[in-house]
Design a protein around this motif. Structure first.
Motif: not given
Length: 567
Positions: A226-234, A419-433, A471-475
């Motif tokens: 999560p910390k690394r992702v927060s530093k990546i620009k969209r 750990p993310f504000d996005s529900d989509l990212q939290n689902l992805q995070y669940r699946d990744l880890f 990246q943004n959910d819309t991407m």
């Protein structure tokens, strides 16, 4: 790609024990089996030779200064780049293992951030009596450990720990959760009591002393996703496409590094098509590659028409492996032995045949397309709000009503970090880890190593995963289309038919074969399941009868029952 094992302790039987541990996981590395020991530690290794095929690269490897000893399972893809930075070390091999050891000597645990690869390894510093072990970012390579009779044991497979004398007792909560929720345990859990996994992206340090309390040891996080992702620009769409494609090509290029023959698994889907296209456009002229796919002679499931069409655009040989129903009982028996824990159904069995054929043809390294769906949100449940964990399944895949109440009450619904504000990212995070990736990587590691072959997953290059995830959910999802940016990127060289095709789960005629061609075998196994002391046998028989009469919206629970019997 290899097997590692070790014991930290002072028992005089440790040398004979490590030999037993190495023998039982020899399939992971049949090219050489060796160990190193002193009075405090014994380190063992099963070698599958991939880079630097000489005997000098056999492990354990001792550092040039003589103070450090390493056993390593995996590949460091950027080892050549790292080697250029390690000018003060005197190398005696051209292996990535020695580069890894030199990196630890120079940078200690900080070197983990520099690694691009899949790995689990252990290093003993005999001068300081310090043990260090680490596992890669997404847990591609396994690291099991246990505290037993005041010693620390570790290995690449559970069966090696059982061979060391650690009792094979079921972890009742994990098994209850498996039957109740279809889950496979948390990242540090196994299906067996008192045996843990080193979590993906963690390391473990042990300062050895006679009075050490091994059970008090706590692994430490080194990869803060999560910390690394927060530093990546969209990025804007076109800029992102250019940069992501550059990283894709580099991830593929790095995974061509091998001193042995290469192959790749292909299906008719987007990810596989992207992989083979990138391979075709970037494979060095001096290298050749063969493709492997399976089919079952059932047009409702087979992807051969898409695969055949895909392969027309390449010069590579396609090896087609037929999965036949009469092979299933023996395959279940064999694969269960190598898996040690519950695993996927018939597709996993079919997958094993690909690696078997590859090995028979002398191919030691296989590329695969795992990881795109989690990075780019490719599963249907990412946008249909079903909260499922299985692609394409609309009804419950489990039948917890077959459990007796006392056992069923042991189940605890697992909660996952958000750990993310996005529900989509939290689902992805669940699946990744927590769910999909840990499960798939375990299945795939055991399946490939069962046949002494190395599996490389270029789409799990951490740079690709982080960039897409950030990246943004819309991407990722646009007008109901999953993996939108990736599809838009590849349609220029794959065409709309492939690039815009809906997600298809890799399937076999499992549901039909279970109730027809394989009914006698499954009836026998389910009868055994119904006799287990935590099972309501009447419920099992009712559900099995209904299944055979056509109530077959899914067969996952049937597979669970049989899987638990054969393990």
């Amino acid at each position: 790609m290899c097997g590692i094992a070790g014991i930290l302790g002072v028992d005089p039987k440790n040398v004979s024990t490590i030999q037993l541990m190495l023998e039982v996981q020899k399939h992971r590395g049949p090219d050489a089996t060796q160990f190193w020991n002193d009075e405090k530690v014994v380190l063992g290794h099963n070698r599958l030779s991939i880079i630097d095929l000489s005997d000098e690269a056999n492990q354990p490897i001792i550092s040039s200064c003589g103070n450090y000893i390493i056993v390593f399972n995996g590949e460091i893809y950027n080892y050549l780049e790292l080697k250029k930075e390690l000018t003060s070390y005197s190398f005696s091999t051209t292996s990535d293992t020695e580069v890894l050891l030199a990196a630890y000597i120079q940078w200690n645990s900080k070197m983990l951030d520099k690694l691009n690869g899949m790995f689990s390894f252990a290093i003993w510093n005999k001068k300081n009596n310090t043990f260090f072990a680490a596992r890669d970012r997404f847990g591609v390579k396994p690291f099991y450990y246990a505290f037993f009779e005041n010693q620390f044991y570790f290995s690449s497979e559970l069966k090696a720990l059982f061979e060391a004398g650690i009792t094979k007792n079921h972890n009742q909560k994990v098994w209850a959760n498996y039957f109740t929720f279809g889950s496979y345990g948390l990242p540090d859990e196994t299906f067996y009591e008192d045996i843990q996994q080193l979590k993906a992206g963690y390391f473990l340090e042990i300062k050895f002393s006679e009075n050490i309390n091994f059970k008090a040891l706590q692994p430490k996080l080194w990869y803060d996703f999560p910390k690394r992702v927060s530093k990546i620009k969209r990025m804007p769409k076109e800029e992102l496409k250019i940069y992501y494609e550059q990283l894709l090509k580099d991830a593929i290029r790095l995974r061509f590094r091998a001193d042995v023959s290469l192959g790749m698994n292909v299906s008719g889907g987007l990810d596989s098509s992207t992989l083979i296209n990138l391979v075709h456009r970037n494979l060095p002229p001096h290298k050749n590659i063969e493709a492997f796919t399976f089919y079952s002679n059932n047009e409702n499931y087979d992807e051969l028409p898409w695969v055949n069409e895909l392969m027309k655009s390449t010069p590579y040989e396609l090896n087609k492996v037929l999965l036949e129903y009469n092979e299933i009982p023996e395959l279940i028996k064999k694969v269960s032995y190598y898996q040690d824990e519950p695993f996927g159904g018939f597709p996993t069995l079919a997958y094993s045949l690909l690696f078997q054929l590859a090995r028979q043809k002398g191919i030691k390294v296989i590329l695969d397309g795992q990881g795109m769906d989690e990075a780019w949100a490719g599963y249907d449940y990412y946008h249909n709000k079903s909260n499922n964990v299985i692609q394409g399944v609309t009804s419950s895949p489990v039948r917890p009503e077959v459990l007796l109440r006392e056992f069923g009450n042991l189940a605890e619904k697992e909660s996952y970090e958000r750990p993310f504000d996005s529900d989509l990212q939290n689902l992805q995070y669940r699946d990744l880890f927590y769910t999909k990736i840990p499960r798939a990587l375990r299945f795939n590691d055991r399946i490939s190593m069962m046949h002494s072959t190395e599996l490389r997953e270029p789409f799990l290059d951490y740079r690709l995963v982080e960039l897409a995830f950030a990246q943004n959910d819309t991407m990722k999802i646009h007008n109901g289309q999953t993996k939108w940016l990736l599809r838009d990127l590849v349609k220029g060289y794959l065409g709309d038919t492939v690039a815009l095709a809906p997600k298809r789960a890799l399937q076999t005629p499992q549901r039909e074969w279970i109730s027809h061609e394989l009914k006698p075998y499954f009836s026998e196994q389910i009868e055994q399941f119904s006799k287990m002391d935590f099972v309501d046998s009447k419920q099992v028989k009712v559900i099995w009868t209904d299944y055979c009469k056509g109530k077959q919206d899914n067969s996952f629970y049937i597979w669970q029952w049989v899987n638990s019997v054969v393990l």
